[in-house]
Design a protein around this motif. Structure first.
Motif, mmCIF file in Angstrom:
data_model
loop_
_atom_site.group_PDB
_atom_site.id
_atom_site.type_symbol
_atom_site.label_atom_id
_atom_site.label_comp_id
_atom_site.label_asym_id
_atom_site.label_seq_id
_atom_site.Cartn_x
_atom_site.Cartn_y
_atom_site.Cartn_z
ATOM 1 N N TRP B 452 130.269 -15.345 81.679
ATOM 2 C CA TRP B 452 130.768 -14.332 80.746
ATOM 3 C C TRP B 452 131.849 -14.867 79.828
ATOM 4 O O TRP B 452 131.900 -14.508 78.644
ATOM 5 N N THR B 453 132.715 -15.768 80.310
ATOM 6 C CA THR B 453 133.701 -16.345 79.381
ATOM 7 C C THR B 453 132.997 -17.183 78.322
ATOM 8 O O THR B 453 133.357 -17.159 77.137
ATOM 9 N N TRP B 454 131.953 -17.923 78.730
ATOM 10 C CA TRP B 454 131.169 -18.689 77.756
ATOM 11 C C TRP B 454 130.565 -17.759 76.709
ATOM 12 O O TRP B 454 130.636 -18.013 75.509
ATOM 13 N N PHE B 502 138.859 -21.232 72.676
ATOM 14 C CA PHE B 502 139.615 -21.346 73.931
ATOM 15 C C PHE B 502 138.866 -20.671 75.078
ATOM 16 O O PHE B 502 138.851 -21.182 76.200
ATOM 17 N N LEU B 503 138.224 -19.524 74.789
ATOM 18 C CA LEU B 503 137.468 -18.840 75.849
ATOM 19 C C LEU B 503 136.348 -19.733 76.376
ATOM 20 O O LEU B 503 136.124 -19.819 77.582
ATOM 21 N N PHE B 508 134.226 -23.509 80.583
ATOM 22 C CA PHE B 508 133.931 -24.845 81.096
ATOM 23 C C PHE B 508 134.783 -25.155 82.326
ATOM 24 O O PHE B 508 134.294 -25.721 83.311
ATOM 25 N N ILE B 509 136.068 -24.764 82.274
ATOM 26 C CA ILE B 509 136.941 -25.011 83.433
ATOM 27 C C ILE B 509 136.405 -24.268 84.660
ATOM 28 O O ILE B 509 136.360 -24.811 85.769
ATOM 29 N N PHE B 510 135.932 -23.035 84.452
ATOM 30 C CA PHE B 510 135.319 -22.288 85.557
ATOM 31 C C PHE B 510 134.146 -23.061 86.144
ATOM 32 O O PHE B 510 133.936 -23.079 87.358
ATOM 33 N N GLN B 511 133.363 -23.681 85.255
ATOM 34 C CA GLN B 511 132.189 -24.397 85.757
ATOM 35 C C GLN B 511 132.572 -25.606 86.583
ATOM 36 O O GLN B 511 131.965 -25.889 87.615
#
Lengths: 101, 661
Positions: B452-454, B502-503, B508-511
């Motif tokens: 969802w952030t992606w 940035f979102l 990507f950081i979540f992944q």
């Protein structure tokens, strides 16, 4: 691996090599000695190039080898389509150069 | 050439990068030495010719490059967020948009694609390895060291700054002196040779290495997409190599192919590079289509709708993609006749693509749909690619293109098809096949956060850019003044776009978090068939043994594993007595790595015009070729006892023995 089906031999490689050299030298001589007019020269060079292409296919690239689906021939046809697209396409697109100058 | 600034100086961010590169390198070296892992690294990874391990290395490198390219993107977005910004120096901004494009296409999308090729294709067609395992390792190391060559440019010598396709004459010596442009040439030249080899490898693998009972018309669609993509690679990467060689001759030897003077023709560069560059985007998107075809069928519990039209449309795309390249430079003014032909071809290519989208939707129609992570990415792909495709057709209209050309409208369009098509597709593929390769399912909860952030980030980032394009903002613009920013309304839209970038970075950081978390705590897949799949890769244990199939599977039609499972349920399935035979496998070799190192040395030498070093590197390449030619101990047999031992261990490990035999 068995090499029985290969049409290649030292003899074939040498023949191919000599034919390629001859076909390279002919256009070189034609150009260096100014032996022809521009149109005739272009045609001769292209002819020598095409002939050399054929020589390489038969003597170096084993185009006659193999059985089953004719992958060699299919790949060749595909390759010719690519080359014609590149050369003819580029000439056509770049012809604007002569119009704008 | 001016070599006085070997190390890049002056920018505090570069010094920061220097320090972090040194610290990370030191940490890796200390870790490997302390835990005595050097031998393991060499034996298990650097010398490997196993397609599964090569696939994993491709995946890791592409995620690393996604990070690097993503940092570039975020830096650019910060620079553009407000008017009159001086966050980056203008020169630095040029370097960043150049490396962002080059890295994302050539060092992120291409290796991600090759990761999927390597991890999936042999398993899907019932093969034990690719046709040329040694060549496969050469391809990987050429890509990797080519990518490293480009990447060191930002701390040594200076980055290229002439745009990702380095249009001549800007990329010639007159306007881009110094080593930056050479880094670009040699980095992508070396990795491009690797890509060409991979293309050859997979065409032969698919045509020749399928399990004997699998006919081409029963082959899974992902493998078909790999075939279509690989044929396109064979067609265009030679153009790429030759074009780069011509620019090298111009820069290194004083040639005049693309210069302003001496009879050069700079437009010929644009023409040639797009002959490669346009098919290249279809090369990367076709496998994404293949991934979606597998995912939709699996998670709708139906066979794919319109298999034959899927194959036909992929082949059509890979052929028509050769005849669209001029749409990148309609404004060159080649005349109405040229433009109209290429405009029509560009519009035609939307037809087979549309056919595919409808087929996926019809596959879902009345299917038993499961919304898993791969399926989520597919469902995000459809609307995203649809809008991207529609704006593409707008750009394809040659007269209108004179308005959109090189504006932010174009930027938004190609990010929408490349992220919405390629990146979503590859990520879906990663989620889908991760349990197969690693035996671990990726955590669902973190995956949804990432998803969802992606998604939100994507639309927040790129939708304003369509509007910015209409407002007249052009690409590669370093900064804009406050009149444009406030009176013309560029600043608010740019600010929104930056928030979106940035979102996506957070996504990507979540992944990364998700992958690391799942490796430690994730659900283990012991069945080998994590998703109730349909194709052969799910018939073997996860992760598969080194030889993949103990016995070559027998295929009786499309979706072979699905129908075998049904037969097994009905009890009509005849299990034949298992009789193993010794399996012929290739030996590991250090030569691919050493050859790539020599290529790297040669590339580095020619970049700085240190001829002695360049020639020494090339001599090294020939020595490795020579050594390989006289290597006779290149393969071995896995004995029947060892196969039995491995298979028994896999069975006892909890995984049900479900090989297709």
């Amino acid at each position: 691996m068995s090499n029985q089906e290969h049409t290649a031999s030292i003899k074939a490689y040498v023949t191919g090599f000599i034919l390629s050299i001859v076909l390279t030298v002919i256009p070189l001589v034609l150009v260096l000695n100014h032996m022809m007019g521009k149109a005739a020269l272009t045609v001769s060079i292209l002819l020598a190039a095409v002939l050399q292409f054929v020589v390489q296919l038969f003597f170096f690239m084993h185009i006659r080898d193999g059985e089953g689906p004719r992958y060699n021939v299919m790949a060749l046809i595909l390759g010719i389509i690519f080359v014609v697209t590149i050369v003819a396409g580029a000439i056509w697109i770049m012809s604007f150069n002569s119009q704008v100058q | 050439m001016d070599n006085s600034h070997f190390f890049v100086t002056g920018d505090p961010m570069i010094y920061g990068a220097d320090v972090s590169i040194i610290l990370v390198s030191l940490a890796i070296i200390i870790y490997l030495t302390y835990f005595k892992k050097w031998g393991w690294l060499w034996r298990e990874w650097i010398t490997t010719v196993d397609h599964k391990k090569i696939g994993i290395m491709y995946l890791l490198s592409s995620l690393l490059m996604l990070f690097r390219g993503g940092v570039d993107a975020v830096l650019m977005r910060i620079q553009l967020a407000v008017p009159n910004s001086h966050f980056l120096a203008s020169e630095h901004y040029n370097e960043i948009f150049t490396t962002h494009g080059t890295i994302m296409i050539l060092f992120m999308a291409m290796p991600f694609m090759f990761a999927l090729f390597n991890m999936v294709v042999p398993l899907q067609i019932g093969a034990r390895d690719v046709a040329y395992p040694f060549l496969n390792a050469v391809s990987f190391w050429l890509f990797f060291l080519g990518a490293m060559l480009l990447n060191i440019s930002f701390v040594i010598g200076g980055s290229p700054n002439a745009g990702w396709l380095s249009y001549a004459p800007l990329s010639e010596n007159d306007f881009s002196p110094g080593p930056g442009q050479n880094f670009w040439i040699w980095g992508i030249q070396i990795s491009g040779i690797g890509s060409l080899m991979t293309g050859i490898n997979f065409v032969v693998t698919i045509l020749k290495m399928r399990t004997p009972t699998m006919r081409l018309r029963d082959m899974p669609l992902f493998s078909w997409s790999v075939l279509a993509s690989s044929i396109a690679i064979l067609g265009v990467f030679p153009i790429f190599t030759a074009t780069l060689a011509m620019l090298t001759i111009d820069r290194l030897l004083g040639g005049h192919f693309f210069t302003m003077t001496g009879g050069g023709n700079p437009m010929m560069w644009v023409n040639l590079i797009w002959m490669w560059g346009h098919p290249e985007v279809y090369i990367v998107v076709l496998p994404a289509f293949g991934v979606f075809s597998e995912i939709v069928a699996t998670f709708s519990k139906k066979r794919i709708f319109g298999y034959a039209s899927m194959v036909f449309s992929m082949i059509a795309i890979s052929i028509v993609s050769y005849y669209t390249w001029v749409h990148h430079f309609f404004t060159m003014g080649a005349g109405a006749n040229v433009n109209i032909v290429f405009a029509i071809c560009t519009m035609i290519i939307a037809i087979p693509t549309g056919v595919k989208v409808f087929n996926w939707l019809f596959t879902m129609y009345r299917g038993r749909i499961r919304i898993t992570q791969p399926m989520l990415w597919f469902m995000a792909f459809v609307p995203c690619f649809l809008v991207g495709g529609a704006t593409g057709v707008m750009l394809a209209a040659a007269p209108a293109d004179y308005q959109y050309h090189n504006s932010y409208f174009l930027i938004a369009h190609f990010h929408q098809v490349l992220i919405g098509g390629v990146v979503f597709g590859y990520l879906a593929g990663m989620y889908y096949w991760f349990p197969k390769i690693f035996g671990i399912k990726l955590n669902e909860r973190l995956g949804k956060w990432a998803f969802w952030t992606w998604q939100i980030g994507f639309y927040v980032c790129f939708m304003p850019q369509y509007a910015l394009g209409f407002m007249g903002m052009t690409r590669r613009m370093y900064t804009y003044n406050s009149t444009m920013g406030w009176d013309m309304g560029w600043a608010p839209l740019n600010m929104i776009s930056t928030v979106g970038a940035f979102l996506m970075g957070i996504g990507f950081i979540f992944q990364v978090w998700q992958i690391l978390y799942s490796i430690k705590h994730g659900e283990r897949d012991v069945t080998g068939d994590a998703w109730d799949g349909r194709t052969l890769e799910w018939s073997i244990p996860s992760p598969p043994p080194v030889y993949n199939f103990a016995i070559l599977p027998v295929v009786k039609g499309r979706d072979a594993w699905w129908y075998q499972k049904q037969e097994m349920q009905k009890g009509s399935y005849q299990k034949e007595a298992v009789k193993y035979e010794p399996i012929h496998m290739p030996n590991n070799s250090g030569i691919p790595f050493l050859m790539a190192v020599c290529f790297f040395i040669a590339g580095f030498g020619f970049t700085f015009e240190w001829w002695w070093m360049g020639i020494a590197g090339l001599i090294g390449v020939f020595i490795t070729l020579f050594a390989r030619s006289f290597q006779y101990n290149t393969d071995h047999f896995i004995s029947v006892e060892e196969i039995e031992r491995t298979e028994n261990a896999l069975r006892n490990h909890g995984s049900i023995h479900r090989t297709a035999n």
